[in-house]
Design a protein around this motif. Sequence first.
Motif, PDB file in Angstrom:
ATOM      1  N   MET A   1       1.196  -1.105   0.277  1.00  0.00           N
ATOM      2  CA  MET A   1       0.472  -0.246  -0.331  1.00  0.00           C
ATOM      3  C   MET A   1       1.271   1.098   0.218  1.00  0.00           C
ATOM      4  O   MET A   1       2.498   0.991   0.895  1.00  0.00           O
ATOM      5  CB  MET A   1      -0.678  -0.036   1.344  1.00  0.00           C
ATOM      6  N   GLY A   2       0.840   2.077  -0.680  1.00  0.00           N
ATOM      7  CA  GLY A   2       1.445   2.684  -0.706  1.00  0.00           C
ATOM      8  C   GLY A   2       1.405   4.434  -0.038  1.00  0.00           C
ATOM      9  O   GLY A   2       0.118   3.979   1.462  1.00  0.00           O
ATOM     10  N   PHE A   3       2.262   6.068   0.645  1.00  0.00           N
ATOM     11  CA  PHE A   3       1.125   6.457   1.400  1.00  0.00           C
ATOM     12  C   PHE A   3       1.278   7.738   1.017  1.00  0.00           C
ATOM     13  O   PHE A   3       1.743   8.690  -0.132  1.00  0.00           O
ATOM     14  CB  PHE A   3       2.000   6.187   2.671  1.00  0.00           C
ATOM     15  N   GLY A   4       0.521   8.697   1.432  1.00  0.00           N
ATOM     16  CA  GLY A   4       0.652  10.556   0.679  1.00  0.00           C
ATOM     17  C   GLY A   4       1.569  10.998   1.431  1.00  0.00           C
ATOM     18  O   GLY A   4       1.987  10.730   1.917  1.00  0.00           O
ATOM     19  N   SER A   5       2.155  11.863   0.382  1.00  0.00           N
ATOM     20  CA  SER A   5       3.143  13.052   0.989  1.00  0.00           C
ATOM     21  C   SER A   5       2.423  14.092   1.231  1.00  0.00           C
ATOM     22  O   SER A   5       1.805  14.315   0.508  1.00  0.00           O
ATOM     23  CB  SER A   5       3.983  13.173  -0.493  1.00  0.00           C
ATOM     24  N   PRO A   6       3.321  14.804   1.448  1.00  0.00           N
ATOM     25  CA  PRO A   6       2.912  16.094   2.186  1.00  0.00           C
ATOM     26  C   PRO A   6       2.843  17.282   1.275  1.00  0.00           C
ATOM     27  O   PRO A   6       3.029  18.409   1.558  1.00  0.00           O
ATOM     28  CB  PRO A   6       3.096  16.673   3.873  1.00  0.00           C
ATOM     29  N   VAL A   7       2.880  17.301  -0.225  1.00  0.00           N
ATOM     30  CA  VAL A   7       2.986  17.989  -1.145  1.00  0.00           C
ATOM     31  C   VAL A   7       2.632  19.711  -0.834  1.00  0.00           C
ATOM     32  O   VAL A   7       3.679  20.187  -1.101  1.00  0.00           O
ATOM     33  CB  VAL A   7       2.898  17.760  -2.538  1.00  0.00           C
ATOM     34  N   HIS A  47      -0.777  29.205  -1.973  1.00  0.00           N
ATOM     35  CA  HIS A  47       0.575  29.599  -0.697  1.00  0.00           C
ATOM     36  C   HIS A  47      -0.404  30.292   0.225  1.00  0.00           C
ATOM     37  O   HIS A  47      -0.334  30.151   1.163  1.00  0.00           O
ATOM     38  CB  HIS A  47       1.091  30.051  -1.275  1.00  0.00           C
ATOM     39  N   SER A  48      -1.456  31.001  -0.238  1.00  0.00           N
ATOM     40  CA  SER A  48      -2.637  31.082   0.834  1.00  0.00           C
ATOM     41  C   SER A  48      -3.606  30.755   1.916  1.00  0.00           C
ATOM     42  O   SER A  48      -3.816  31.056   2.605  1.00  0.00           O
ATOM     43  CB  SER A  48      -3.415  32.485   0.147  1.00  0.00           C
ATOM     44  N   GLY A  49      -3.371  29.532   1.123  1.00  0.00           N
ATOM     45  CA  GLY A  49      -4.111  28.237   2.083  1.00  0.00           C
ATOM     46  C   GLY A  49      -5.582  28.043   1.034  1.00  0.00           C
ATOM     47  O   GLY A  49      -6.822  27.629   2.058  1.00  0.00           O
ATOM     48  N   TYR A  50      -6.390  29.298   0.380  1.00  0.00           N
ATOM     49  CA  TYR A  50      -7.375  29.274  -0.343  1.00  0.00           C
ATOM     50  C   TYR A  50      -7.145  27.472  -0.485  1.00  0.00           C
ATOM     51  O   TYR A  50      -8.964  27.609  -0.660  1.00  0.00           O
ATOM     52  CB  TYR A  50      -7.727  30.121  -0.968  1.00  0.00           C
ATOM     53  N   ARG A  51      -6.639  27.568  -1.443  1.00  0.00           N
ATOM     54  CA  ARG A  51      -7.038  26.226  -2.527  1.00  0.00           C
ATOM     55  C   ARG A  51      -5.749  25.142  -1.379  1.00  0.00           C
ATOM     56  O   ARG A  51      -4.719  25.464  -1.783  1.00  0.00           O
ATOM     57  CB  ARG A  51      -7.661  26.185  -3.708  1.00  0.00           C
ATOM     58  N   ASP A  52      -6.145  23.888  -2.617  1.00  0.00           N
ATOM     59  CA  ASP A  52      -4.908  22.926  -2.021  1.00  0.00           C
ATOM     60  C   ASP A  52      -4.387  22.730  -3.615  1.00  0.00           C
ATOM     61  O   ASP A  52      -5.085  21.369  -3.575  1.00  0.00           O
ATOM     62  CB  ASP A  52      -4.812  22.020  -0.898  1.00  0.00           C
ATOM     63  N   HIS A  53      -3.400  22.695  -3.854  1.00  0.00           N
ATOM     64  CA  HIS A  53      -2.989  22.773  -5.384  1.00  0.00           C
ATOM     65  C   HIS A  53      -1.819  22.166  -5.098  1.00  0.00           C
ATOM     66  O   HIS A  53      -1.136  21.596  -6.385  1.00  0.00           O
ATOM     67  CB  HIS A  53      -2.774  23.905  -6.388  1.00  0.00           C
ATOM     68  N   GLY A  54      -1.337  21.546  -3.873  1.00  0.00           N
ATOM     69  CA  GLY A  54      -0.525  21.066  -4.146  1.00  0.00           C
ATOM     70  C   GLY A  54       0.029  19.431  -5.246  1.00  0.00           C
ATOM     71  O   GLY A  54       1.542  19.568  -5.627  1.00  0.00           O
ATOM     72  N   TYR A  55      -0.909  19.049  -5.270  1.00  0.00           N
ATOM     73  CA  TYR A  55      -0.404  17.843  -6.135  1.00  0.00           C
ATOM     74  C   TYR A  55      -0.955  17.913  -7.939  1.00  0.00           C
ATOM     75  O   TYR A  55       0.333  17.681  -8.576  1.00  0.00           O
ATOM     76  CB  TYR A  55      -1.683  16.120  -5.951  1.00  0.00           C
ATOM     77  N   ARG A  56      -1.272  19.684  -8.037  1.00  0.00           N
ATOM     78  CA  ARG A  56      -1.140  20.090  -9.074  1.00  0.00           C
ATOM     79  C   ARG A  56       0.233  20.518  -9.432  1.00  0.00           C
ATOM     80  O   ARG A  56       1.414  20.605 -10.531  1.00  0.00           O
ATOM     81  CB  ARG A  56      -2.163  21.074  -9.362  1.00  0.00           C
ATOM     82  N   MET A  57       0.810  21.229  -8.648  1.00  0.00           N
ATOM     83  CA  MET A  57       1.856  21.779  -8.621  1.00  0.00           C
ATOM     84  C   MET A  57       3.212  21.424  -8.387  1.00  0.00           C
ATOM     85  O   MET A  57       4.271  20.999  -9.214  1.00  0.00           O
ATOM     86  CB  MET A  57       2.011  23.321  -6.811  1.00  0.00           C
ATOM     87  N   TRP A  58       3.239  19.715  -8.455  1.00  0.00           N
ATOM     88  CA  TRP A  58       3.751  18.458  -8.018  1.00  0.00           C
ATOM     89  C   TRP A  58       4.002  18.168  -9.085  1.00  0.00           C
ATOM     90  O   TRP A  58       5.163  17.929 -10.093  1.00  0.00           O
ATOM     91  CB  TRP A  58       3.176  17.455  -7.124  1.00  0.00           C
ATOM     92  N   ALA A  59       2.678  18.053  -9.904  1.00  0.00           N
ATOM     93  CA  ALA A  59       2.385  17.323 -11.252  1.00  0.00           C
ATOM     94  C   ALA A  59       3.302  18.262 -12.301  1.00  0.00           C
ATOM     95  O   ALA A  59       4.223  18.465 -13.556  1.00  0.00           O
ATOM     96  CB  ALA A  59       0.945  17.632 -11.924  1.00  0.00           C
TER      97      ALA A  59
END
Length: 76
Positions: A1-7, A47-59
């Motif tokens: 099983m994989g695990f999530g990264s806090p990107v 960056h402002s915390g309005y939305r979590d785009h972490g995985y988009r930014m990672w891609a």
Amino acid sequence: MGFGSPVGKWFRNDWKNYFRDVVLSEKALNRGYFRKDTLEKLFSEHHSGYRDHGYRMWALLMLELWHKVYVDKEAL
């Protein structure tokens, strides 16, 4: 099983400047794949915390790093 990264957290803190330096660089923007204003909005919302785009930014970051290595033949 994989695990999530806090990107999401990484891009708000430690990797914030790295994302800007790579994905929003003049070279990356000149490729013409994405619009600068859209990328800046995505970055700002995350960056402002309005939305979590972490995985988009990672891609986006991985795409640009891939492009540098395999198309531009740059060493990282």
